[in-house]
Design a protein around this motif. Structure first.
Motif, PDB file in Angstrom:
ATOM      1  N   SER A 109       0.836  -1.202   0.000  1.00  0.00           N
ATOM      2  CA  SER A 109       0.000   0.000   0.000  1.00  0.00           C
ATOM      3  C   SER A 109       0.871   1.252   0.000  1.00  0.00           C
ATOM      4  O   SER A 109       0.607   2.218  -0.734  1.00  0.00           O
ATOM      5  CB  SER A 109      -0.922   0.007   1.220  1.00  0.00           C
ATOM      6  OG  SER A 109      -1.761  -1.129   1.210  1.00  0.00           O
TER       7      SER A 109
ATOM      8  N   ALA B 140      -4.521   2.823   2.895  1.00  0.00           N
ATOM      9  CA  ALA B 140      -4.177   2.663   4.309  1.00  0.00           C
ATOM     10  C   ALA B 140      -2.899   1.847   4.467  1.00  0.00           C
ATOM     11  O   ALA B 140      -2.715   0.817   3.824  1.00  0.00           O
ATOM     12  CB  ALA B 140      -5.322   1.957   5.026  1.00  0.00           C
TER      13      ALA B 140
ATOM     14  N   THR C  38      -4.638  -4.008   4.647  1.00  0.00           N
ATOM     15  CA  THR C  38      -5.574  -3.985   3.516  1.00  0.00           C
ATOM     16  C   THR C  38      -6.348  -5.307   3.480  1.00  0.00           C
ATOM     17  O   THR C  38      -5.737  -6.366   3.448  1.00  0.00           O
ATOM     18  CB  THR C  38      -4.793  -3.800   2.198  1.00  0.00           C
ATOM     19  OG1 THR C  38      -3.902  -2.699   2.378  1.00  0.00           O
ATOM     20  CG2 THR C  38      -5.724  -3.537   1.041  1.00  0.00           C
TER      21      THR C  38
ATOM     22  N   ASP D  53      -5.153  -1.281  -4.960  1.00  0.00           N
ATOM     23  CA  ASP D  53      -4.457  -1.860  -3.806  1.00  0.00           C
ATOM     24  C   ASP D  53      -5.166  -3.147  -3.410  1.00  0.00           C
ATOM     25  O   ASP D  53      -6.394  -3.191  -3.359  1.00  0.00           O
ATOM     26  CB  ASP D  53      -4.474  -0.865  -2.630  1.00  0.00           C
ATOM     27  CG  ASP D  53      -3.534  -1.306  -1.512  1.00  0.00           C
ATOM     28  OD1 ASP D  53      -2.646  -2.146  -1.788  1.00  0.00           O
ATOM     29  OD2 ASP D  53      -3.692  -0.814  -0.381  1.00  0.00           O
TER      30      ASP D  53
HETATM   31 MG   LIG Z   1      -1.843  -2.864   2.256  1.00  0.00          MG
END
Ligand SMILES: [Mg+2]
Ligand SMILES: Nc1nc2c(ncn2[C@@H]2O[C@H](COP(=O)(O)OP(=O)(O)OP(=O)(O)O)[C@@H](O)[C@H]2O)c(=O)[nH]1
Length: 421
Positions: free
Chosen positions: A49, A62, A69, A84
């Motif tokens: 991420s 995030a 995630t 993501d």
């Molecule tokens: Mg992540």
């Protein structure tokens, strides 16, 4: 925004080629002609991420020092959809999301591996090999990114990991999101440069430039492959249908011919019997004193009964040999003795000369019997099963035709004519 199921037109093809659901779903994605998709794939907490955030230059996704995630998240930035995905190995659900991003939605995959984890483990190697195979097949691209390189103690250690991964994965990109951030925040261009992020951006830009052509080739190959599979399926179904129709026809012809012979023989036997009889006495009533005597009336009734029974036995055994066992379910009566095709066609009344002649010796009578017995033959279990199988195949053929039509839907039609050079 994310296509969860194949486009509606492609659902027709998915129903027919369940084994190709992934290819159809991918074709549906390509048909949408949306922005190129870049996604990350790798184990959780390896910096996926944060890497995307640095590449985009925004804190979109995030980031945390734990499994963070858990679903797909995306943003369109500079005409690219950045996607993501959760880390692998966290949970089955997360793996599902990650695989969906990597296999269904992405054009470019950043295979992320944290430098501090050392070389790629077996699972990562297998995944990367599968992605590379897919690259070769679909013209998509996978870039291997070694993240968090700032975490290693010194240059020698980094070199060792880099060499080990390079041997497994062919020249990885080395990046540090932390250095990149620090370099930007402190206005240190050299640090930014050394973070590896600008070089990765360049590699990505080159990969992105290839996407339209890669998509056209991938779409054309998928389209042609699916069409070939459907055509092959249609040909197999047509063959099978033709075979079953021929069997159905042949069985019926055999049955018709055999039954005609049985009825002709019964007709000839009964005609001979009738010719051998003198004046008609069957209807002459017996008197009380005839109770135990063989009167001419009784003798004639006996002869008629025997002749008639013989005919019935001949017909019944022929029917039994052709699977006409009992009455079809819908026509059954509570009286079991009446649940026979013989009773249904011939009735249960006593037969006199005129009845036997009409039924067996006149062509119209035999034609009636032929038609009635054939009716029950068609209702017998085996014949019904064959008819049902043919109906099933007809429906399957229609579905295959619909699937082929679906491949010619406007959004897909262009796909096979685009640049495939
Ligand atoms: Mg992540
Ligand atoms: N030192 C250092 N830490 C980093 C770097 N990149 C990411 N991290 C840290 O590593 C941790 C995990 O980063 P994420 O980007 O959330 O990792 P992820 O792979 O997305 O993790 P999941 O979403 O759980 O799969 C966070 O604490 C990040 O700040 C880096 O280049 N250097």
């Amino acid at each position: 925004m994310q296509p969860d199921a194949p486009a509606p037109t492609l659902a027709a093809a998915a129903a027919v080629l369940p084994g190709r659901a992934d290819d159809l779903a991918r074709l549906g994605v390509l048909a949408e002609d949306s922005w190129p998709v870049v996604t990350v794939i790798g184990k959780y907490n390896h910096g996926k991420s944060r890497l995307l955030n640095e590449l985009i230059g925004q804190e979109v996704f995030a980031v945390a020092d734990r499994r963070e995630t858990v679903a797909l998240a995306d943003i369109v930035h500079q005409r690219v959809r950045w996607l993501d995905a959760p880390g692998l190995d966290a949970s089955a659900d997360d793996d599902g999301h990650a695989r969906r991003a990597a296999w269904l939605l992405s054009d470019i995959r950043l295979f992320v591996h944290a430098a501090k984890a050392g070389e790629l483990d077996r699972q990562e190697r297998e995944l990367l090999a599968a992605l590379r195979d897919d690259d070769a097949r679909t013209h998509r691209q996978t870039l291997v990114v070694l993240t968090q390189v700032d975490q290693l103690a010194d240059e020698a250690e980094l070199q060792a990991v880099r060499d080990a991964v390079a041997a497994q994965a062919h020249s990885p990109h080395l990046v540090s999101a932390v250095r990149h951030r620090k370099g930007l925040e402190q206005g240190k261009p050299l640090l930014v440069e050394r973070s590896g992020i600008p070089a990765l951006r360049q590699a990505l830009a080159a990969a992105l430039a290839q996407v339209p052509r890669a998509r056209a080739r991938e779409g054309a190959a998928l389209w042609a492959g699916l069409r070939a599979s459907l055509q092959e399926l249609a040909a197999r179904q047509a063959d099978e249908t033709a075979t079953l129709h021929a069997a159905q026809r042949r069985q019926r012809e055999d049955f018709d011919r055999g039954l005609r012979a049985v009825l002709d023989k019964a007709g000839a036997d009964i005609a001979a019997l009738l010719a051998s009889l003198g004046p008609d006495r069957a209807a002459a009533p017996d008197s009380a004193q005839d109770a135990y005597a063989l009167t001419p009336g009784k003798a004639e009734r006996n002869k008629l009964q025997i002749g008639y029974s013989r005919a019935c036995i001949g017909i019944d055994s022929y029917l039994a040999g052709h699977g006409v066992a009992g009455m079809p379910g819908a026509s059954r009566t509570p009286a079991r003795s009446l649940n026979s095709v013989m009773a249904a066609v011939l009735g249960v009344s006593v037969k006199f000369r005129k009845d036997l002649r009409r039924m067996f010796c006149e062509p119209a009578g035999r034609l009636r019997l032929q038609a009635d017995f054939t009716h029950y033959y068609e209702l017998s279990d085996d014949r019904q099963a064959l008819a049902a199988r043919i109906a099933e195949l007809d429906a399957a053929q229609a579905a295959t035709r619909r699937a082929l039509d679906a491949l010619h839907a406007p959004a897909l039609r262009g796909m096979h004519t685009r640049d495939t050079a």
